[in-house]
Design an enzyme around this catalytic site. Structure first.
Site, short mmCIF file in Angstrom:
data_model
loop_
_atom_site.label_atom_id
_atom_site.label_comp_id
_atom_site.label_asym_id
_atom_site.label_seq_id
_atom_site.Cartn_x
_atom_site.Cartn_y
_atom_site.Cartn_z
N GLY A 186 0.65 -5.00 0.57
CA GLY A 186 -0.40 -5.02 -0.45
C GLY A 186 0.02 -5.69 -1.74
O GLY A 186 -0.83 -6.17 -2.50
N ALA B 108 0.87 -1.17 0.00
CA ALA B 108 0.00 0.00 0.00
C ALA B 108 0.91 1.23 0.00
O ALA B 108 2.09 1.13 0.30
CB ALA B 108 -0.87 -0.02 1.25
N GLU C 105 -0.48 -9.28 -1.20
CA GLU C 105 -1.94 -9.48 -1.14
C GLU C 105 -2.55 -9.45 -2.54
O GLU C 105 -3.46 -10.23 -2.85
CB GLU C 105 -2.56 -8.41 -0.23
CG GLU C 105 -2.14 -8.61 1.23
CD GLU C 105 -2.47 -7.42 2.12
OE1 GLU C 105 -2.09 -6.28 1.78
OE2 GLU C 105 -3.10 -7.63 3.17
N GLU D 175 3.58 -5.34 7.56
CA GLU D 175 2.73 -4.28 8.13
C GLU D 175 3.05 -3.96 9.58
O GLU D 175 3.04 -2.80 10.00
CB GLU D 175 1.23 -4.66 8.01
CG GLU D 175 0.67 -4.56 6.61
CD GLU D 175 0.93 -5.79 5.75
OE1 GLU D 175 1.62 -6.71 6.21
OE2 GLU D 175 0.42 -5.83 4.62
N1 CAA Z 1 4.68 3.19 -0.43
C1 CAA Z 1 5.15 4.37 -0.91
N2 CAA Z 1 6.39 4.52 -1.40
C2 CAA Z 1 7.19 3.45 -1.41
C3 CAA Z 1 6.78 2.19 -0.92
C4 CAA Z 1 5.46 2.08 -0.43
N3 CAA Z 1 4.96 0.93 0.02
N4 CAA Z 1 7.80 1.33 -1.06
C5 CAA Z 1 8.83 2.01 -1.60
N5 CAA Z 1 8.45 3.29 -1.81
C6 CAA Z 1 9.25 4.37 -2.39
C7 CAA Z 1 10.35 4.81 -1.42
O1 CAA Z 1 9.84 5.74 -0.46
C8 CAA Z 1 11.34 5.43 -2.37
O2 CAA Z 1 10.89 6.71 -2.72
P1 CAA Z 1 11.94 7.95 -2.80
O3 CAA Z 1 12.86 7.58 -3.92
O4 CAA Z 1 11.05 9.12 -3.12
O5 CAA Z 1 12.62 8.01 -1.48
C9 CAA Z 1 11.22 4.55 -3.62
O6 CAA Z 1 9.96 3.88 -3.51
C10 CAA Z 1 12.29 3.49 -3.70
O7 CAA Z 1 12.28 2.76 -2.50
P2 CAA Z 1 13.61 2.48 -1.65
O8 CAA Z 1 14.61 3.57 -1.83
O9 CAA Z 1 13.20 2.14 -0.25
O10 CAA Z 1 14.13 1.16 -2.41
P3 CAA Z 1 15.07 0.03 -1.82
O11 CAA Z 1 15.46 -0.83 -2.98
O12 CAA Z 1 16.14 0.59 -0.96
O13 CAA Z 1 14.10 -0.84 -0.85
C11 CAA Z 1 12.07 -2.02 -0.29
C12 CAA Z 1 13.07 -1.58 -1.40
C13 CAA Z 1 12.75 -3.00 0.64
C14 CAA Z 1 10.89 -2.68 -0.98
C15 CAA Z 1 11.63 -0.76 0.51
O14 CAA Z 1 11.24 0.25 -0.40
C16 CAA Z 1 10.49 -1.01 1.43
O15 CAA Z 1 10.69 -1.58 2.50
N6 CAA Z 1 9.26 -0.57 1.06
C17 CAA Z 1 8.10 -0.67 1.91
C18 CAA Z 1 7.60 -2.09 1.96
C19 CAA Z 1 6.44 -2.19 2.92
O16 CAA Z 1 6.57 -1.96 4.09
N7 CAA Z 1 5.24 -2.54 2.38
C20 CAA Z 1 4.05 -2.67 3.15
C21 CAA Z 1 3.27 -1.39 3.12
S1 CAA Z 1 1.89 -1.42 4.23
C22 CAA Z 1 0.71 -2.30 3.43
O17 CAA Z 1 0.88 -2.77 2.33
C23 CAA Z 1 -0.58 -2.42 4.20
C24 CAA Z 1 -1.61 -3.28 3.55
O18 CAA Z 1 -1.63 -4.48 3.69
C25 CAA Z 1 -2.68 -2.67 2.83
#
Ligand code: CAA
Length: 295
Positions: free
Chosen positions: A145, A100, A148, A168
Site C-alpha cells: 500500500g 496496508a 500504491e 502482497e
Molecule cells: N502492517 C502492520 N505492521 C507493520 C507493517 C505492516 N504493513 N510493516 C511493519 N510493521 C510493524 C512490524 O510488525 C513491527 O512491529 P512490532 O515492533 O510491534 O513487531 C514494526 O512495524 C517494525 O517492523 P519490523 O520489525 O519488521 O522492521 P524491519 O526493519 O525489520 O523490516 C520491513 C522492515 C522489511 C518493511 C518489514 O517490516 C516488512 O516486511 N513489512 C511488511 C511489508 C509488506 O508486506 N507490505 C505489504 C502489506 S499488504 C498490502 O499492502 C496490501 C495492499 O496492497 C493493500
C-alpha cells in the site's frame, strides 16, 4: 458535508483535539496519524505511525480522507487565492509507508477487505483529483500500500536508501490499493508482472531506472527540500493552467490517442476562458512577470 476547524469556530474533526496547521481560513485538526505543515504554499502531510512503519490502518485512511477533502474544499472555494500550490506526502521515521496494516487485516472478512480497499481507492482518487500537484517524498520503505500511495501521486521523489515493492503475494494477498492498475502504467507490463508475481523489491536506483522514481536524493533533508523547490517552481505558473494540465493527464490515462486528443482540445478551450491566460499572454508581450489571478 465535512466539518473541519475554521479559525473563527470550534475545531470539529475525526480527531478533535487541538488546532494544527492553518490553510486559508481553515485550520487542520491534530490528526491521530498525520502531521500537517504549511510553508510557502507547500502543504506537507506526514504519515505518522513510525512504530508500525506508517502502515495504512483504517485510522490513517480516515485521516487522509479528511485531510485531502479539507484541502480540496479550500482550493475549490478560495476563488483564486490558492493558499496551497502543491502537496508533499512523506512518512515519519525509517519508512514512507510499509503497506496496508497487516495486523488489522488478520481479522477482516472478505467484505470488510473490499470496503478497506475501496476506501483507500477513494483516497488515491482524491489525490489525483486535487487541482495541485502532489509529490510522494519517499524517505524509506514504500511497500504494498505504500508503493500504491506513492503511485497515486503526480511525482515520486526518493532518498537513495528507499525501496519499493508489491509483496502482497508473500502474504497470500493481492494489491488492494491500486497496484495492479498503476504499477504497469509506471514500469510497463513486463516488469510490473515480474514484481507482482515475485514480490521482489526494487532499490531506489532500480526504481528510478524503471521510471517509477523521478528524482533521487542522498538524504531525507535534501529529498524534502527538492520536493519543496519543485512546488515553489509550480507556484510561479498559472494555477488554473496547472490544474487543467493535471486534470487532462488524469482523464486521458488509458484512452486512445484520438480520444485523448479530444480531451486535450477541451482543456485548451477551457484555458482560453481563464483570466490567467489573459494575464500570462499579456505579460509575455509586455515583457513583464505575470501576476496570475488564479482563475
Ligand atoms: N502492517 C502492520 N505492521 C507493520 C507493517 C505492516 N504493513 N510493516 C511493519 N510493521 C510493524 C512490524 O510488525 C513491527 O512491529 P512490532 O515492533 O510491534 O513487531 C514494526 O512495524 C517494525 O517492523 P519490523 O520489525 O519488521 O522492521 P524491519 O526493519 O525489520 O523490516 C520491513 C522492515 C522489511 C518493511 C518489514 O517490516 C516488512 O516486511 N513489512 C511488511 C511489508 C509488506 O508486506 N507490505 C505489504 C502489506 S499488504 C498490502 O499492502 C496490501 C495492499 O496492497 C493493500
Amino acid at each position: 458535508m465535512l466539518s473541519f476547524g475554521v479559525t473563527d469556530s470550534k475545531v470539529s474533526s475525526p480527531s478533535d483535539i487541538s488546532p494544527g496547521a492553518t490553510l486559508g481560513r481553515m485550520q487542520f485538526p491534530v490528526y491521530a496519524t498525520l502531521l500537517t505543515d504549511i510553508r510557502d504554499t507547500v502543504l506537507t502531510i506526514t504519515v505518522n505511525r513510525p512504530d508500525a512503519l506508517n502502515a495504512l490502518s483504517s485510522r490513517v485512511i480516515e485521516d487522509l480522507e479528511h485531510c485531502l477533502a479539507a484541502v480540496s474544499e479550500v482550493l475549490t472555494n478560495d476563488d483564486g487565492a490558492w493558499p496551497v500550490r502543491g502537496v508533499i506526502i512523506t512518512g515519519a521515521g525509517k519508512a514512507f509507508v510499509a503497506g496496508a496494516d497487516i495486523r488489522e487485516m488478520t481479522a477482516m472478512s472478505p467484505d470488510e477487505a473490499h470496503a478497506y480497499s475501496s476506501r483507500m481507492h477513494g483516497v488515491t482518487l482524491a489525490i489525483e483529483q486535487l487541482p495541485v500537484p502532489v509529490i510522494a517524498a519517499v524517505n524509506g520503505f514504500a511497500l504494498g500500500g505504500g508503493c500504491e500511495l506513492a503511485m497515486a501521486c503526480d511525482l515520486i521523489y526518493a532518498v537513495s536508501t528507499a525501496s519499493f515493492g508489491q509483496p502482497e503475494v508473500s502474504l497470500g494477498l493481492v494489491p488492494g490499493f491500486g497496484g495492479s492498475v498503476r504499477l504497469p502504467r509506471y514500469v510497463g507490463q513486463g516488469l510490473a508482472r515480474e514484481l507482482l508475481f515475485t514480490g521482489r523489491r526494487l532499490n531506489a536506483e532500480e526504481a528510478q531506472r524503471a521510471g517509477l522514481v523521478t528524482a533521487l536524493f542522498d538524504t531525507v533533508e535534501e529529498l524534502l527540500d527538492g520536493a519543496h523547490s519543485t512546488v515553489v517552481l509550480v507556484g510561479r505558473q498559472s494555477p488554473a493552467a496547472v490544474a487543467l494540465v493535471k486534470q487532462t493527464l488524469s482523464a486521458t490515462q488509458g484512452m486512445t490517442t484520438a480520444d485523448g486528443l479530444a480531451v486535450e482540445a477541451e482543456s485548451f478551450r477551457a484555458a482560453f476562458a481563464t483570466e490567467d491566460k489573459v494575464e500570462g499572454t499579456r505579460a509575455f508581450l509586455a515583457k513583464e512577470r505575470p501576476n496570475f489571478p488564479g482563475r
